[in-house]
Scaffold this motif. Structure first.
Motif, PDB file in Angstrom:
ATOM      1  N   GLU A 143       0.854  -1.203   0.000  1.00  0.00           N
ATOM      2  CA  GLU A 143       0.000   0.000   0.000  1.00  0.00           C
ATOM      3  C   GLU A 143       0.881   1.240   0.000  1.00  0.00           C
ATOM      4  O   GLU A 143       0.678   2.185   0.770  1.00  0.00           O
ATOM      5  CB  GLU A 143      -0.917   0.026   1.227  1.00  0.00           C
ATOM      6  CG  GLU A 143      -1.476  -1.350   1.584  1.00  0.00           C
ATOM      7  CD  GLU A 143      -2.964  -1.499   1.322  1.00  0.00           C
ATOM      8  OE1 GLU A 143      -3.533  -0.655   0.601  1.00  0.00           O
ATOM      9  OE2 GLU A 143      -3.530  -2.480   1.815  1.00  0.00           O
ATOM     10  N   ALA A 144       1.872   1.223  -0.891  1.00  0.00           N
ATOM     11  CA  ALA A 144       2.893   2.270  -0.908  1.00  0.00           C
ATOM     12  C   ALA A 144       2.332   3.653  -1.213  1.00  0.00           C
ATOM     13  O   ALA A 144       2.923   4.672  -0.845  1.00  0.00           O
ATOM     14  CB  ALA A 144       3.971   1.918  -1.936  1.00  0.00           C
ATOM     15  N   ASP A 145       1.172   3.712  -1.863  1.00  0.00           N
ATOM     16  CA  ASP A 145       0.580   5.026  -2.153  1.00  0.00           C
ATOM     17  C   ASP A 145       0.315   5.804  -0.866  1.00  0.00           C
ATOM     18  O   ASP A 145       0.446   7.031  -0.834  1.00  0.00           O
ATOM     19  CB  ASP A 145      -0.703   4.880  -2.968  1.00  0.00           C
ATOM     20  CG  ASP A 145      -1.677   3.897  -2.334  1.00  0.00           C
ATOM     21  OD1 ASP A 145      -1.318   2.707  -2.249  1.00  0.00           O
ATOM     22  OD2 ASP A 145      -2.757   4.325  -1.892  1.00  0.00           O
ATOM     23  N   ALA A 146      -0.023   5.081   0.232  1.00  0.00           N
ATOM     24  CA  ALA A 146      -0.291   5.765   1.500  1.00  0.00           C
ATOM     25  C   ALA A 146       0.961   6.478   2.006  1.00  0.00           C
ATOM     26  O   ALA A 146       0.896   7.607   2.494  1.00  0.00           O
ATOM     27  CB  ALA A 146      -0.789   4.779   2.544  1.00  0.00           C
ATOM     28  N   LEU A 147       2.104   5.828   1.858  1.00  0.00           N
ATOM     29  CA  LEU A 147       3.358   6.460   2.272  1.00  0.00           C
ATOM     30  C   LEU A 147       3.664   7.678   1.387  1.00  0.00           C
ATOM     31  O   LEU A 147       3.943   8.771   1.891  1.00  0.00           O
ATOM     32  CB  LEU A 147       4.512   5.461   2.160  1.00  0.00           C
ATOM     33  CG  LEU A 147       5.920   6.079   2.174  1.00  0.00           C
ATOM     34  CD1 LEU A 147       6.252   6.641   3.547  1.00  0.00           C
ATOM     35  CD2 LEU A 147       6.985   5.065   1.742  1.00  0.00           C
TER      36      LEU A 147
END
Ligand SMILES: Nc1ncnc2c1ncn2[C@@H]1O[C@H](COP(=O)(O)OP(=O)(O)O)[C@@H](O)[C@H]1O
Ligand SMILES: [Mg+2]
Length: 387
Positions: A143-147
């Protein structure tokens, strides 16, 4: 009080239905696993770092594939006497540099304090560990978009340039970015330059047949033999295929199994599946039913009655039963062509499912119901029809 466990027995191993369980095999993800291997085999063969971006909708097996790959790769590397380790981080739970670096460090230093160190210092600690142990570290940023949306692309940049910065041996850290969104669009030029665009691995939504294989496999692992039959597996896959989502399929299977157990049964029935679906995501609301005209209500009532104990019925049986019902209620019934037209429109609205298959005997169309238990639909429709 005396507690009483449900008398039905279906679920053998609840753990194997949970979302963090990583099965040995991932049917229909062999290609993605192989592509990952083609990218990453050079990590130990030539000592270079690699990065990959796993891209696809929810429930397409990205997280499970990344974990399975890292576990298998670690073993493969160990056979060649190379040290590979991996850290898995969910960036929705840890969405900034410090939290993520802390998780990475805790992998090799369990008691590491969760405050008091700067990002630079923590990077240095990771660097020292890698240098001292000769480990190649896979970092999975799920869920790298959250970072990236909350904290910017800096951490991806720092980690993907790890080798260039210091004297650590080449090939020290590889990154897996996982996201439903195209995170490459969220990276800036400098991060992108190290994070090659070509390393995107696509996870397409599963189709019905793929879901059916996946669910049969998961049922085999988690349920007692004979707890679910082919028609019910097909109904589950049909529902989950609307989104191509294996997670939805597994969740429905679990809920349906629990419902059947509570009712003292050892077999998952179609009504358990529909009840589970209506519970997770109610679609057939009262207002929707009120919006149907008289003809549609009669066809739907016929379907509900035919589907009380079955996952599927045929259009032929449905039409016959529809005529019987119209006679009982003293209503004019539709001719064959009109009947089909209404059936198609109900199916187009997602109220009924129709599926045409060709076989030796010609074409048959199966009808099913996925959003509401047939018994409940029948009750609601009778109330409307009998007013
Ligand atoms: N090919 C597959 N075979 C078996 N189980 C699968 C497969 N793909 C996904 N799953 C299971 O479906 C659920 C959702 O998969 P997950 O990897 O979390 O999807 P994503 O990360 O793409 O949202 C998990 O329980 C996972 O184990
Ligand atoms: Mg995931």
């Amino acid at each position: 009080m005396k507690f009483q466990s449900p008398s039905g027995k279906i679920i053998k191993s609840p753990k194997k239905l949970s979302f963090d369980f990583v099965p040995d095999k991932l049917p229909h993800r062999e290609e993605q696993q192989q592509n990952l291997f083609m990218l990453f085999r050079r990590v130990i063969e030539s000592g270079v770092s690699q990065n990959a971006f796993l891209h696809g909708n929810v429930g397409t097996g990205k997280t499970a594939s990344a974990k399975r790959f890292c576990m298998d790769y670690k073993e493969w590397a160990a056979e060649k006497e190379k040290r590979v380790d991996y850290v898995f981080v969910n960036c929705r739970k840890r969405s900034n540099k410090s939290l993520i670096l802390w998780k990475i460090i805790s992998k090799f230093d369990r008691g590491f304090p969760d405050r008091g160190f700067s990002v630079g210092e923590m990077m240095e600690i990771v660097r020292r560990h890698i240098k001292n142990t000769g480990t190649h570290l896979f970092i999975i940023l799920d869920e790298a978009d959250a970072l990236i949306q909350r904290d910017g692309p800096e951490l991806v940049f720092l980690l993907s340039r790890f080798d260039d910065e210091t004297m650590v041996p080449k090939g020290s850290i590889s990154i897996f970015l996982i996201s439903q969104k195209n995170v490459l669009e969220l990276l800036d030029e400098s991060a992108l330059s190290t994070f090659k665009r070509s390393n995107r691995i696509l996870f397409k939504p599963y189709d019905k047949d793929q879901l059916s294989d996946i669910l049969a496999y998961r049922a085999d692992l988690a349920l007692y033999p004979g707890s679910i039959e082919e028609d019910e597996l097909n109904l589950l896959s049909l529902i989950a295929s609307e989104r191509g989502d294996a997670r939805l399929g597994i969740e429905l299977m679990e809920k349906a199994a629990l419902l059947a157990e509570e009712n003292g049964r050892n077999l998952i029935g179609p009504e358990d599946i529909r009840t589970a679906k209506a519970d997770i995501d109610p679609y057939m609301t009262a207002s929707r039913l009120r919006g149907l005209n008289d003809n549609e209500r009669m066809i739907l009532l016929a379907a509900a009655q035919k589907l009380r104990n079955k996952s599927f019925t045929t259009t032929g049986d449905l039409e016959t039963h529809y005529h019987v019902l119209c006679e009982n209620y003293e209503k004019n019934s539709l001719g064959h062509t009109q009947f089909w037209k209404y059936l198609k429109s109900l199916s187009g609205d997602g109220i009924l499912e129709t599926e045409t298959t060709s076989s030796g005997k010609g074409r048959t169309t199966k009808v099913s119901l996925s959003d509401i238990p047939a018994g409940l639909l029948e009750k609601k429709l009778m109330e409307l029809i009998e007013g």
